[in-house]
Design a protein around this motif. Sequence first.
Motif, PDB file in Angstrom:
ATOM      1  N   ASP A  72     -13.427  18.350  15.282  1.00  0.00           N
ATOM      2  CA  ASP A  72     -12.019  18.688  15.682  1.00  0.00           C
ATOM      3  C   ASP A  72     -11.673  19.905  15.085  1.00  0.00           C
ATOM      4  OD1 ASP A  72      -9.421  19.053  16.111  1.00  0.00           O
ATOM      5  OD2 ASP A  72      -8.920  17.159  14.633  1.00  0.00           O
ATOM      6  N   TRP A  91       6.871   4.057   5.129  1.00  0.00           N
ATOM      7  CA  TRP A  91       6.333   3.011   5.569  1.00  0.00           C
ATOM      8  C   TRP A  91       5.587   2.222   5.055  1.00  0.00           C
ATOM      9  CZ3 TRP A  91       8.996   4.395   9.354  1.00  0.00           C
ATOM     10  CH2 TRP A  91       8.884   5.689  10.109  1.00  0.00           C
ATOM     11  N   TRP A  94      -2.774  -6.881  16.643  1.00  0.00           N
ATOM     12  CA  TRP A  94      -3.740  -6.808  15.271  1.00  0.00           C
ATOM     13  C   TRP A  94      -4.127  -8.304  14.816  1.00  0.00           C
ATOM     14  CZ3 TRP A  94       0.259  -2.860  12.873  1.00  0.00           C
ATOM     15  CH2 TRP A  94       0.053  -1.458  13.233  1.00  0.00           C
ATOM     16  N   ILE A 111      -0.279   3.536  16.180  1.00  0.00           N
ATOM     17  CA  ILE A 111      -0.002   4.267  14.964  1.00  0.00           C
ATOM     18  C   ILE A 111      -0.418   3.978  13.559  1.00  0.00           C
ATOM     19  CG2 ILE A 111       1.970   5.664  13.571  1.00  0.00           C
ATOM     20  CD1 ILE A 111       3.808   4.806  15.918  1.00  0.00           C
ATOM     21  N   GLY A 112      -0.083   2.743  13.359  1.00  0.00           N
ATOM     22  CA  GLY A 112      -0.632   2.097  12.050  1.00  0.00           C
ATOM     23  C   GLY A 112      -1.883   2.001  11.797  1.00  0.00           C
ATOM     24  N   GLN A 159       0.733  -1.189   0.032  1.00  0.00           N
ATOM     25  CA  GLN A 159      -0.016  -0.039  -0.040  1.00  0.00           C
ATOM     26  C   GLN A 159       0.937   1.172  -0.036  1.00  0.00           C
ATOM     27  OE1 GLN A 159      -1.870   1.021   3.813  1.00  0.00           O
ATOM     28  NE2 GLN A 159      -3.783   1.572   2.671  1.00  0.00           N
ATOM     29  N   ALA A 173       3.848  -0.015  17.745  1.00  0.00           N
ATOM     30  CA  ALA A 173       3.371   0.436  16.223  1.00  0.00           C
ATOM     31  C   ALA A 173       1.471   0.308  16.399  1.00  0.00           C
ATOM     32  CB  ALA A 173       3.563  -0.607  15.110  1.00  0.00           C
ATOM     33  N   PHE A 213       0.514   4.688   0.261  1.00  0.00           N
ATOM     34  CA  PHE A 213      -0.270   5.887   0.748  1.00  0.00           C
ATOM     35  C   PHE A 213       0.482   6.769   1.223  1.00  0.00           C
ATOM     36  CE2 PHE A 213      -4.882   4.084   1.005  1.00  0.00           C
ATOM     37  CZ  PHE A 213      -4.865   3.610  -0.429  1.00  0.00           C
ATOM     38  N   SER A 214       0.919   6.500   2.712  1.00  0.00           N
ATOM     39  CA  SER A 214       1.692   7.501   3.511  1.00  0.00           C
ATOM     40  C   SER A 214       2.923   7.941   2.998  1.00  0.00           C
ATOM     41  CB  SER A 214       2.058   6.810   4.653  1.00  0.00           C
ATOM     42  OG  SER A 214       1.267   5.923   5.330  1.00  0.00           O
ATOM     43  N   VAL A 246      -5.629   8.302  18.170  1.00  0.00           N
ATOM     44  CA  VAL A 246      -5.988   9.558  18.532  1.00  0.00           C
ATOM     45  C   VAL A 246      -7.094   9.978  17.312  1.00  0.00           C
ATOM     46  CG1 VAL A 246      -5.390  11.930  18.474  1.00  0.00           C
ATOM     47  CG2 VAL A 246      -3.899  10.424  19.484  1.00  0.00           C
ATOM     48  N   SER A 304       4.724  -1.178   4.092  1.00  0.00           N
ATOM     49  CA  SER A 304       5.077  -2.677   4.534  1.00  0.00           C
ATOM     50  C   SER A 304       5.039  -3.457   3.232  1.00  0.00           C
ATOM     51  CB  SER A 304       3.806  -3.194   5.302  1.00  0.00           C
ATOM     52  OG  SER A 304       3.669  -2.000   6.378  1.00  0.00           O
ATOM     53  N   PHE A 328       8.995  -2.577   6.744  1.00  0.00           N
ATOM     54  CA  PHE A 328       8.887  -1.211   6.288  1.00  0.00           C
ATOM     55  C   PHE A 328       9.822  -1.090   5.176  1.00  0.00           C
ATOM     56  CE2 PHE A 328       7.851   0.379  10.728  1.00  0.00           C
ATOM     57  CZ  PHE A 328       6.471   0.321  10.595  1.00  0.00           C
ATOM     58  N   THR A 374      -3.991   6.572  13.488  1.00  0.00           N
ATOM     59  CA  THR A 374      -3.588   6.443  15.033  1.00  0.00           C
ATOM     60  C   THR A 374      -4.676   6.392  15.799  1.00  0.00           C
ATOM     61  OG1 THR A 374      -3.692   8.941  15.449  1.00  0.00           O
ATOM     62  CG2 THR A 374      -1.518   7.956  14.236  1.00  0.00           C
ATOM     63  N   GLY A 424       0.551  11.468   6.722  1.00  0.00           N
ATOM     64  CA  GLY A 424       0.066  10.262   7.393  1.00  0.00           C
ATOM     65  C   GLY A 424      -1.391  10.243   7.996  1.00  0.00           C
ATOM     66  N   SER A 425      -1.625  10.942   9.043  1.00  0.00           N
ATOM     67  CA  SER A 425      -2.898  11.066   9.276  1.00  0.00           C
ATOM     68  C   SER A 425      -3.646  11.945   8.472  1.00  0.00           C
ATOM     69  CB  SER A 425      -3.147  11.791  10.843  1.00  0.00           C
ATOM     70  OG  SER A 425      -2.460  10.944  11.878  1.00  0.00           O
ATOM     71  N   ASN A 445     -11.010  10.576  17.352  1.00  0.00           N
ATOM     72  CA  ASN A 445     -11.860  11.793  16.808  1.00  0.00           C
ATOM     73  C   ASN A 445     -12.855  11.293  15.910  1.00  0.00           C
ATOM     74  OD1 ASN A 445     -10.072  14.001  17.686  1.00  0.00           O
ATOM     75  ND2 ASN A 445      -8.995  14.032  15.739  1.00  0.00           N
TER      76      ASN A 445
END
Length: 396
Positions: free
Chosen positions: A393, A160, A256, A371-372, A127, A368, A129-130, A377, A162, A212, A375, A135-136, A381
């Motif tokens: 937010d 990152w 996971w 984060i992965g 993937q 990890a 993407f990041s 956080v 993978s 990674f 995140t 990232g977020s 949200n």
Amino acid sequence: MARSVDELEEGRGLLAPVTVSLESSIDQLDIRRVELRKWLAEHPNPTGRELAEAKLVAPAWPEPWGLNASVEYQLLIDDELRRADVKRPINPIGIGWAGPTIVVAGTKEQQEKWLPKILSGEEFWCQLFSEPNAGSDLASLTTSAKMDGDEWVITGQKLWTSYAHLSTWGILLARTSNEGAPQNGISYFICPMNAPGVTIRPVIDMTGDHAFNEVFLDEVLLSADCLLGEVNEGWRLAKVTLGNERVSLSGEGVLWGRGPTAEDLVALVRSQGRPLSKIDRDDLVKCWSHGEILRFLRMRLNANALAGKATSSDASLRKALADDHGQEVMTLAQRLAGSAGMIEGHGPGGIDSDEGRSWYWGFLYSQALTIGGGTSVVQRNIIAERVLGLPKDPSA
Ligand SMILES: Cc1cc2nc3c(=O)[nH]c(=O)nc-3n(C[C@H](O)[C@H](O)[C@H](O)COP(=O)(O)OP(=O)(O)OC[C@H]3O[C@@H](n4cnc5c(N)ncnc54)[C@H](O)[C@@H]3O)c2cc1C
């Protein structure tokens, strides 16, 4: 010829004895289960391709790739495969995230090109993407895709990623427009990882593993049929991918869906029989209780899914709780191992045991979790806004 279910079970070492013939069992056993057991008896060690052709790899997918299976039917298939000790091909990003997006947005030709080898595990996927500064806030990505003649030219850097070094294909987000809101100028591509201009460099993580990578894309040429969906429609498709990512990352083990559980830690401590301090005892009980709450939550969400009442926030809720819990289990295991837990290969299972090694590795890897896949956080949200209806937010 009629074969008894007993015969099938004997061959496969299945648990529950059933003493009726296949034909007469149909009333008493789900016909789908009977057929599956028959197939498994005929294919005791199925290859990835055989499993894919039998549509058992991703049974929820629509025909012809899956069986359009209801949640109940999926659980039944999982149960039978587990009892027969048959493992599906390992291709987490291909089967879990890229495949469902290609099912939703791919043309017939694209589906026929990529899905069979995703399902059989013959082609591994990653993937892209990041990025270093996305990232977020993924919508701020800057890797660009420009049309030149009938080809796309891709330039940028991903981070990152993978398994990039093991992959044949990657799902790639790139910017195709700078007009309007950032998320409205993103398109979704499929990138061959051996294309000229793709450079993959390893990033070694703190466990010492090479999973990674950073991936540099230097004027990589992609044919027009590598675009999935419409130009500038990538953000909608990325949401399909990320929704599936959160579901895949919220299984039973605390890493996971892999690794041990709080119950395993309790069993290990119990088997050692050494006295515990009051604090360790208290923390172990708390940790086990959190594991039980999560187990019940998983059952409730499965029941919701069975009743067709699953919501898009379910996976965020489960992931946010499971990730903190994973770190709780692994941190406690490390602490219970005492000073030996600071040395590689030492864990609560004892010096240099496989058990110790996996707890030690798990402690490092568990960092990890929050984060992965988005995140914790950010998951909170989502829960705040979509489940609790709190104001948005302010920084978003
Ligand atoms: C094991 C693992 C595997 C991965 N595999 C892949 C992969 O294969 N492909 C891929 O593309 N990416 C992959 N990633 C990257 C992952 O998606 C990103 O790390 C993640 O999205 C976070 O982005 P970031 O690292 O840039 O951190 P940032 O987004 O920069 O976040 C930094 C900190 O700021 C906080 N923060 C950010 N936004 C907000 C907000 N709005 N409100 C409050 N706090 C906020 C975050 O919670 C975090 O604590 C992987 C990551 C891990 C850990």
